[in-house]
Design an enzyme around this catalytic site. Sequence first.
Site, short mmCIF file in Angstrom:
data_model
loop_
_atom_site.label_atom_id
_atom_site.label_comp_id
_atom_site.label_asym_id
_atom_site.label_seq_id
_atom_site.Cartn_x
_atom_site.Cartn_y
_atom_site.Cartn_z
N ARG A 1 54.71 -6.17 36.86
CA ARG A 1 54.40 -7.84 36.55
C ARG A 1 53.43 -8.59 36.41
NH1 ARG A 1 56.77 -6.90 43.40
NH2 ARG A 1 58.90 -6.29 42.58
N ASP B 1 51.17 -11.63 35.58
CA ASP B 1 50.16 -12.57 36.45
C ASP B 1 51.35 -13.69 35.15
OD1 ASP B 1 50.20 -11.21 38.49
OD2 ASP B 1 47.75 -11.06 37.92
N ARG C 1 41.19 -7.44 34.23
CA ARG C 1 40.55 -8.52 33.93
C ARG C 1 39.21 -8.56 34.64
NH1 ARG C 1 44.88 -13.06 35.68
NH2 ARG C 1 43.17 -13.90 36.17
#
Length: 263
Positions: free
Chosen positions: A58, A60, A205
């Site tokens: 999934r 973002d 990230r």
Amino acid sequence: MVIEKKGQKIVLTVAYDGTDFFGFQSQAGTGFPTIQETLENAVFQLTGERVTVEGSGRTDTGVHAWGQVVHYFSESTIPPERWKLALAPYLPDSIVVRESCTAMPDFHARFSAKEKTYLYQFFRNPTPSPFYRRYAYHVPYSLDLKAMKEAASLFEGSHDFRAFCASGAKVKNYVREIYSCTMDEEGPLLKLIVRGNGFLWHMVRIIAGTLLEVGAGKRRQEDIPVLIGLGDRRLTGVTLPPNGLILLQVSYARSGNQGAARL
């Protein structure tokens, strides 16, 4: 009671520019466009079938993909290899089906995956670029690439990565294995490529933000094992924006290859 679904299990490899989407997963009732909902609507327009598209992950809001893998069941007579072309007229230019095929009933785009590869891109230049702004994080200052490469390699192996997971993640097990974590230069772009058996929420990230601080001289490369061991999210780097992140590849057998697919 398990309800057996009818038809063939169709598998797509999908590339998309995630800038204008609120992530992969459908957000029913919100009106926000998502990759999953857009694919499901395209199948409906093509065949009249209401399908549920399952993805390998999934992504973002704002995150891109070159190798997202999805599956769904269809009773359509469209040959598996033709879905790639058949769906094209019903998809926006920002979503492209790169490959289509069929799979065995027990295949699952998410749960059958053995490894994933993510790419995070930095654009290094004093001046921002209108051409890279969607796909790379702008870094206007110089970086110590040697230190960043050495620090990146220290993420490799099996570790508890809770210090590199966004707060609020609903997981019980924070252990993930990173098979390779490398940094390469390609023109003005600095590319962080991370390959592993799974990833936590915002993990790549946060790794990218921590490595950026190493490159800027704010941290030492030898700090990485310490940060992993402490397990405290408050001590690790910032979560960099989603525009630099790309789901590059999903593999369903361990490749054993230290390289990675490229755009």
